[in-house]
Scaffold this motif. Structure first.
Motif, PDB file in Angstrom:
ATOM      1  N   GLU A 178      23.782  11.139  20.025  1.00 25.06           N
ATOM      2  CA  GLU A 178      23.147  10.447  18.954  1.00 25.06           C
ATOM      3  C   GLU A 178      22.202  11.501  18.390  1.00 25.06           C
ATOM      4  OE1 GLU A 178      21.803   6.599  18.332  1.00 25.06           O
ATOM      5  OE2 GLU A 178      23.096   5.703  20.147  1.00 25.06           O
ATOM      6  N   TYR A 179      21.582  12.259  19.226  1.00 24.01           N
ATOM      7  CA  TYR A 179      20.746  13.448  18.655  1.00 24.01           C
ATOM      8  C   TYR A 179      21.422  14.377  17.918  1.00 24.01           C
ATOM      9  CZ  TYR A 179      16.494  11.686  20.934  1.00 24.01           C
ATOM     10  OH  TYR A 179      15.489  10.601  21.458  1.00 24.01           O
ATOM     11  N   GLY A 180      22.546  14.685  18.487  1.00 18.65           N
ATOM     12  CA  GLY A 180      23.275  15.552  17.788  1.00 18.65           C
ATOM     13  C   GLY A 180      23.882  15.542  16.288  1.00 18.65           C
ATOM     14  N   ILE A 218      20.542   9.091  15.671  1.00 20.71           N
ATOM     15  CA  ILE A 218      19.153   8.625  16.656  1.00 20.71           C
ATOM     16  C   ILE A 218      18.119   8.006  15.773  1.00 20.71           C
ATOM     17  CG2 ILE A 218      18.080  10.423  16.580  1.00 20.71           C
ATOM     18  CD1 ILE A 218      18.412   7.847  19.496  1.00 20.71           C
ATOM     19  N   ARG A 219      18.199   8.580  14.396  1.00 20.23           N
ATOM     20  CA  ARG A 219      16.869   8.211  13.525  1.00 20.23           C
ATOM     21  C   ARG A 219      17.308   6.632  12.994  1.00 20.23           C
ATOM     22  NH1 ARG A 219      18.538  13.550  11.921  1.00 20.23           N
ATOM     23  NH2 ARG A 219      16.921  15.089  12.101  1.00 20.23           N
ATOM     24  N   ALA A 220      18.627   6.425  12.764  1.00 20.99           N
ATOM     25  CA  ALA A 220      18.913   5.186  12.235  1.00 20.99           C
ATOM     26  C   ALA A 220      18.620   4.224  13.551  1.00 20.99           C
ATOM     27  CB  ALA A 220      20.250   5.046  11.749  1.00 20.99           C
ATOM     28  N   THR A 221      19.041   4.658  14.531  1.00 27.47           N
ATOM     29  CA  THR A 221      18.993   3.683  15.482  1.00 27.47           C
ATOM     30  C   THR A 221      17.310   3.374  15.877  1.00 27.47           C
ATOM     31  OG1 THR A 221      20.784   4.408  16.867  1.00 27.47           O
ATOM     32  CG2 THR A 221      19.156   3.551  18.236  1.00 27.47           C
ATOM     33  N   MET A 222      16.429   4.183  15.880  1.00 24.92           N
ATOM     34  CA  MET A 222      15.152   4.202  16.153  1.00 24.92           C
ATOM     35  C   MET A 222      14.453   3.256  14.820  1.00 24.92           C
ATOM     36  SD  MET A 222      14.523   4.981  18.971  1.00 24.92           S
ATOM     37  CE  MET A 222      15.021   6.091  20.504  1.00 24.92           C
ATOM     38  N   ARG A 236      11.715   1.170  20.344  1.00 26.42           N
ATOM     39  CA  ARG A 236      12.424   2.274  20.923  1.00 26.42           C
ATOM     40  C   ARG A 236      12.576   2.209  22.370  1.00 26.42           C
ATOM     41  NH1 ARG A 236       9.706   8.037  18.584  1.00 26.42           N
ATOM     42  NH2 ARG A 236       9.816   7.538  16.520  1.00 26.42           N
ATOM     43  N   LEU A 237      11.579   1.595  23.074  1.00 19.57           N
ATOM     44  CA  LEU A 237      12.007   1.181  24.760  1.00 19.57           C
ATOM     45  C   LEU A 237      13.132   0.265  24.749  1.00 19.57           C
ATOM     46  CD1 LEU A 237       8.654   1.079  26.504  1.00 19.57           C
ATOM     47  CD2 LEU A 237       9.863   3.212  26.014  1.00 19.57           C
ATOM     48  N   PRO A 238      13.335  -0.857  23.917  1.00 16.66           N
ATOM     49  CA  PRO A 238      14.306  -1.566  23.983  1.00 16.66           C
ATOM     50  C   PRO A 238      15.901  -0.923  23.797  1.00 16.66           C
ATOM     51  CG  PRO A 238      12.872  -2.782  22.520  1.00 16.66           C
ATOM     52  CD  PRO A 238      12.332  -1.134  22.949  1.00 16.66           C
ATOM     53  N   LYS A 286       8.431   7.222  23.547  1.00 17.88           N
ATOM     54  CA  LYS A 286       7.361   6.851  22.811  1.00 17.88           C
ATOM     55  C   LYS A 286       6.587   8.050  21.904  1.00 17.88           C
ATOM     56  CE  LYS A 286       6.069   3.175  23.123  1.00 17.88           C
ATOM     57  NZ  LYS A 286       6.080   1.762  21.885  1.00 17.88           N
ATOM     58  N   ARG A 287       6.537   8.964  22.402  1.00 19.94           N
ATOM     59  CA  ARG A 287       5.577  10.164  21.764  1.00 19.94           C
ATOM     60  C   ARG A 287       6.065  10.942  21.043  1.00 19.94           C
ATOM     61  NH1 ARG A 287       2.186  12.695  26.968  1.00 19.94           N
ATOM     62  NH2 ARG A 287       1.007  10.674  27.580  1.00 19.94           N
ATOM     63  N   ARG A 288       7.564  11.143  21.031  1.00 19.52           N
ATOM     64  CA  ARG A 288       8.069  11.781  19.970  1.00 19.52           C
ATOM     65  C   ARG A 288       8.550  11.197  18.711  1.00 19.52           C
ATOM     66  NH1 ARG A 288      12.566  14.207  24.281  1.00 19.52           N
ATOM     67  NH2 ARG A 288      11.308  15.762  25.215  1.00 19.52           N
ATOM     68  N   ASP A 289       8.854  11.736  17.592  1.00 14.55           N
ATOM     69  CA  ASP A 289       9.682  11.601  16.459  1.00 14.55           C
ATOM     70  C   ASP A 289      10.971  11.425  16.942  1.00 14.55           C
ATOM     71  OD1 ASP A 289       7.338  11.286  15.105  1.00 14.55           O
ATOM     72  OD2 ASP A 289       7.489  13.229  14.328  1.00 14.55           O
ATOM     73  N   ALA A 290      11.791  10.587  16.317  1.00 14.12           N
ATOM     74  CA  ALA A 290      13.375  10.518  16.545  1.00 14.12           C
ATOM     75  C   ALA A 290      13.857  11.717  16.114  1.00 14.12           C
ATOM     76  CB  ALA A 290      14.056   9.637  15.701  1.00 14.12           C
TER      77      ALA A 290
END
Length: 283
Positions: free
Chosen positions: A111-113, A117-121, A127-129, A279-283
């Protein structure tokens, strides 16, 4: 006389009012779980890797069992003494751990590639869920598939070994725990890969880290002096985790369930680190 209320002169736009989502649109853990389930089965790589896992486990189990049965009459006493009918039929787990480890990393880094992941977050801003949902879906699918493959490998392998009357029943002491230990261990390997994927966010880096810790590190630790190695080697992640699928525990090794618990502690620590970083990062 009227007074105009203007936005602050700093140029900042006024904050948008908070509008609560309707009850049928709120993000819940169950909805995130269903979303991750759909995403998992929408990827062709999921089917390919799971099929390769099943074929590898059964194929290698059949191969090793057939070769052992064929060579039994020419084996020397030392080889027969080391023989474990359960372990021979389950040898496919060694290949399966490579495939499942890769799948665990890809579950996240894919998803990061792609940028998904942006849409997911955005859909699950807490985020944790998402982390827990991905882990739960992966664990259920992996355990189910590998449990079926392990049972098939065991029964086919024992049928081949029966020709030399060296087979063992599933009800024999320690055998059921060994057979079920295969899916337990493989599921843990995949979860470990997913946790590393969350932390590193790179497919190549995640795979290298997982296999470095699970495969390379134990081999490097073998060159340690015995005074050190005897206290370190049993507690390395893969060494500890594989005790659950060992029929006879060697002297100096951890007990099966103790070793598996140690491996789970490694995984728990990895997920805690992953949760903090996500939690600390941007997506």
């Amino acid at each position: 006389m009227t007074t105009d209320i203007a936005a602050p002169r700093t140029g900042a736009a006024p904050a948008a009012p908070h509008v609560p989502l309707p009850a049928d649109l709120k993000v819940t853990q169950w909805r995130v779980l269903r979303s991750e389930w759909v995403k998992f089965w929408s990827l062709r790589s999921s089917y390919i890797t799971l099929a390769a896992t099943v074929l590898g486990m059964i194929g290698f189990g059949v191969l090793f069992s057939a070769v052992t049965a064929n060579r039994w009459t020419v084996m020397d006493a030392a080889q027969r003494l080391r023989f474990e009918p359960t372990g021979v039929s389950l040898r496919g787990f060694e290949l399966a751990q490579l495939i499942i480890g890769v799948l665990g990393v890809l579950l996240v880094t894919g998803e990061y590639g792609t940028g998904m992941i942006r849409a997911t977050m955005a859909a699950a801003p807490k985020r944790l869920p998402v982390i827990w949902a991905k882990a739960a879906v992966f664990a259920v699918v992996t355990f189910t598939v590998t449990a079926v493959a392990a049972l098939a490998s065991f029964y086919i392998g024992q049928a081949l070994l029966h020709s030399q009357h060296i087979d063992v029943a599933l009800t024999a002491p320690g055998v059921l725990r060994t057979v079920l230990g295969v899916p337990l261990y493989l599921t843990a390997v995949g979860l470990f890969g997913a946790a590393i994927g969350w932390m590193i966010r790179s497919t190549a880096g995640g795979i290298a880290t997982v296999f470095g810790l699970l495969l390379v590190l134990p081999n490097l630790a073998r060159i340690l002096p015995s005074s050190w190695g005897n206290h370190i080697n049993p507690y390395l992640p893969s060494n500890a985790g594989q005790e659950i699928l060992t029929w006879h525990t060697d002297a100096g090794s951890l007990a099966p369930w103790t070793g598996y618990l140690v491996f789970l502690i490694y995984i728990a620590v990895a997920f805690v680190g992953a949760a903090i970083l996500v939690k600390r990062r941007d997506a």
